[in-house]
Design a protein around this motif. Sequence first.
Motif, PDB file in Angstrom:
ATOM      1  N   LEU A   1      42.942  35.472  49.438  1.00  0.00           N
ATOM      2  CA  LEU A   1      44.349  35.944  49.825  1.00  0.00           C
ATOM      3  C   LEU A   1      43.653  37.382  50.753  1.00  0.00           C
ATOM      4  N   GLU A   2      43.396  37.779  50.134  1.00  0.00           N
ATOM      5  CA  GLU A   2      42.764  39.016  50.159  1.00  0.00           C
ATOM      6  C   GLU A   2      42.506  39.320  51.804  1.00  0.00           C
ATOM      7  N   MET A   3      41.019  38.300  51.230  1.00  0.00           N
ATOM      8  CA  MET A   3      40.190  38.091  52.533  1.00  0.00           C
ATOM      9  C   MET A   3      40.627  37.873  54.173  1.00  0.00           C
ATOM     10  N   LEU A   4      41.693  36.873  53.700  1.00  0.00           N
ATOM     11  CA  LEU A   4      42.572  36.586  54.839  1.00  0.00           C
ATOM     12  C   LEU A   4      43.733  37.675  55.292  1.00  0.00           C
ATOM     13  N   GLN A   5      44.245  38.351  55.073  1.00  0.00           N
ATOM     14  CA  GLN A   5      45.241  39.008  54.877  1.00  0.00           C
ATOM     15  C   GLN A   5      44.605  40.610  55.426  1.00  0.00           C
ATOM     16  N   GLY A   6      42.541  40.451  55.606  1.00  0.00           N
ATOM     17  CA  GLY A   6      42.016  41.549  55.886  1.00  0.00           C
ATOM     18  C   GLY A   6      41.479  41.127  57.586  1.00  0.00           C
ATOM     19  N   ILE A   7      42.050  39.984  58.100  1.00  0.00           N
ATOM     20  CA  ILE A   7      41.930  39.175  59.346  1.00  0.00           C
ATOM     21  C   ILE A   7      42.022  40.103  60.448  1.00  0.00           C
ATOM     22  N   ASP A   8      42.208  40.772  60.847  1.00  0.00           N
ATOM     23  CA  ASP A   8      41.533  41.696  61.983  1.00  0.00           C
ATOM     24  C   ASP A   8      43.238  40.630  63.065  1.00  0.00           C
ATOM     25  N   GLU A   9      44.613  40.857  63.578  1.00  0.00           N
ATOM     26  CA  GLU A   9      44.587  40.248  64.740  1.00  0.00           C
ATOM     27  C   GLU A   9      44.120  39.855  65.734  1.00  0.00           C
ATOM     28  N   LYS A  10      43.325  40.329  66.482  1.00  0.00           N
ATOM     29  CA  LYS A  10      42.634  39.496  67.953  1.00  0.00           C
ATOM     30  C   LYS A  10      41.826  38.691  67.275  1.00  0.00           C
ATOM     31  N   THR A  11      41.302  38.641  65.680  1.00  0.00           N
ATOM     32  CA  THR A  11      40.995  36.992  65.622  1.00  0.00           C
ATOM     33  C   THR A  11      41.304  36.223  65.434  1.00  0.00           C
ATOM     34  N   TRP A  12      42.776  36.544  65.042  1.00  0.00           N
ATOM     35  CA  TRP A  12      43.490  34.829  64.965  1.00  0.00           C
ATOM     36  C   TRP A  12      44.172  34.387  66.134  1.00  0.00           C
ATOM     37  N   ASN A  13      43.698  33.016  66.358  1.00  0.00           N
ATOM     38  CA  ASN A  13      43.988  32.040  67.221  1.00  0.00           C
ATOM     39  C   ASN A  13      44.823  31.689  67.357  1.00  0.00           C
ATOM     40  N   LEU A  14      45.875  31.808  68.509  1.00  0.00           N
ATOM     41  CA  LEU A  14      46.985  31.312  68.437  1.00  0.00           C
ATOM     42  C   LEU A  14      46.986  29.779  68.759  1.00  0.00           C
ATOM     43  N   THR A  15      48.151  28.842  68.045  1.00  0.00           N
ATOM     44  CA  THR A  15      47.522  27.461  67.846  1.00  0.00           C
ATOM     45  C   THR A  15      48.459  26.662  68.514  1.00  0.00           C
ATOM     46  N   ALA A  16      49.294  26.661  69.879  1.00  0.00           N
ATOM     47  CA  ALA A  16      50.684  26.578  70.019  1.00  0.00           C
ATOM     48  C   ALA A  16      51.169  25.780  71.294  1.00  0.00           C
ATOM     49  N   ALA A  17      51.630  24.972  71.117  1.00  0.00           N
ATOM     50  CA  ALA A  17      52.158  24.126  72.239  1.00  0.00           C
ATOM     51  C   ALA A  17      53.919  23.513  72.271  1.00  0.00           C
TER      52      ALA A  17
ATOM     53  N   LEU B   1      48.604  30.196  63.573  1.00  0.00           N
ATOM     54  CA  LEU B   1      47.623  31.133  64.139  1.00  0.00           C
ATOM     55  C   LEU B   1      46.272  30.440  63.230  1.00  0.00           C
ATOM     56  N   SER B   2      45.642  30.510  63.573  1.00  0.00           N
ATOM     57  CA  SER B   2      44.348  30.148  63.368  1.00  0.00           C
ATOM     58  C   SER B   2      43.316  30.677  62.965  1.00  0.00           C
ATOM     59  N   VAL B   3      42.266  30.574  62.131  1.00  0.00           N
ATOM     60  CA  VAL B   3      40.995  30.966  63.055  1.00  0.00           C
ATOM     61  C   VAL B   3      39.973  30.012  61.345  1.00  0.00           C
ATOM     62  N   LYS B   4      38.362  29.974  62.221  1.00  0.00           N
ATOM     63  CA  LYS B   4      37.795  29.383  61.330  1.00  0.00           C
ATOM     64  C   LYS B   4      36.221  30.295  61.619  1.00  0.00           C
ATOM     65  N   GLN B   5      36.262  30.833  62.724  1.00  0.00           N
ATOM     66  CA  GLN B   5      34.795  31.987  62.310  1.00  0.00           C
ATOM     67  C   GLN B   5      35.917  33.211  61.625  1.00  0.00           C
ATOM     68  N   GLY B   6      35.554  33.463  60.755  1.00  0.00           N
ATOM     69  CA  GLY B   6      36.356  35.092  60.686  1.00  0.00           C
ATOM     70  C   GLY B   6      35.149  35.817  59.571  1.00  0.00           C
ATOM     71  N   PRO B   7      35.692  36.899  58.480  1.00  0.00           N
ATOM     72  CA  PRO B   7      34.831  37.975  57.429  1.00  0.00           C
ATOM     73  C   PRO B   7      33.661  37.224  57.028  1.00  0.00           C
ATOM     74  N   PRO B   8      33.399  37.637  56.904  1.00  0.00           N
ATOM     75  CA  PRO B   8      31.437  37.004  56.065  1.00  0.00           C
ATOM     76  C   PRO B   8      32.516  36.567  54.753  1.00  0.00           C
ATOM     77  N   GLY B   9      32.347  35.575  54.320  1.00  0.00           N
ATOM     78  CA  GLY B   9      32.031  34.761  53.198  1.00  0.00           C
ATOM     79  C   GLY B   9      32.723  33.428  53.465  1.00  0.00           C
ATOM     80  N   LEU B  10      33.391  33.758  54.310  1.00  0.00           N
ATOM     81  CA  LEU B  10      35.298  32.720  55.811  1.00  0.00           C
ATOM     82  C   LEU B  10      34.510  31.231  55.364  1.00  0.00           C
ATOM     83  N   GLN B  11      33.511  30.386  55.160  1.00  0.00           N
ATOM     84  CA  GLN B  11      32.353  29.381  55.176  1.00  0.00           C
ATOM     85  C   GLN B  11      31.925  29.332  54.042  1.00  0.00           C
ATOM     86  N   ASP B  12      31.458  30.357  52.906  1.00  0.00           N
ATOM     87  CA  ASP B  12      31.803  29.996  51.885  1.00  0.00           C
ATOM     88  C   ASP B  12      33.205  29.516  51.179  1.00  0.00           C
TER      89      ASP B  12
END
Length: 215
Positions: free
Chosen positions: A58-74, A88-99
């Motif tokens: 949770l702390e990792m996700l809260q630390g992702i900056d707004e520019k990194t999040w991608n708007l997923t909408a239709a 909003l979604s993200v696949k490639q974020g801060p170090p450790g997210l893929q872990d």
Amino acid sequence: MAKGSKHARQRFRKWINSYPEVSAWLEKYGDLEQQLDDNGGLVTIENFLPTFVAEGILEMLQGIDEKTWNLTAAGDDYVHNNIRHEFLSVKQGPPGLQDVFRVFTLLLPDSLFTFSAAKYCKAGHIVPHDDRAYTQVLMDDGSMQQCSRTIACIYYLTQGWIEADGGHLVDLEAPGGPQQHLPAFNSVVAFRIPRWHEVKPVTGARPRYSGQGGS
């Protein structure tokens, strides 16, 4: 950075990257596919990971900056197989997210598993849909094969979430009629695809963080 916070982060990262610890923890859940078959195609798991690990994610996700999040909408567009949704979604974020994502592949170790982080802000939602989707996958022999996900998995991460905050998953195929699932901290909902469901709009001021994906 507080000393205690740094220690907690190091402990969380060490656990996430320890295959023996992660696999031993997940073993207690047994065969996910069998559980789905035994429970009508949908299961919920509370306290899915150790609390300090869930707090670290949770702390990792809260630390992702707004520019990194991608708007997923239709909007609704049945020609292109789109339904109304917004988050909003993200696949490639801060170090450790893929872990973190790798942990979930151990639920279905023999399957191709994809995962992403999601952030539902106020009014974020998905209208009824069944998660059916097809994609072309390059096989080991060089051929292309049309594949579709068969199991969806959602991991909820916002602490202290209450009914008034909205953002519920609604199982539209539950026996006896639609059933709402509160996105409780450190809980998982997994279900067979296709299965009709929706995500109700978030009504509270806080964002609803989660991991979502499947096999």
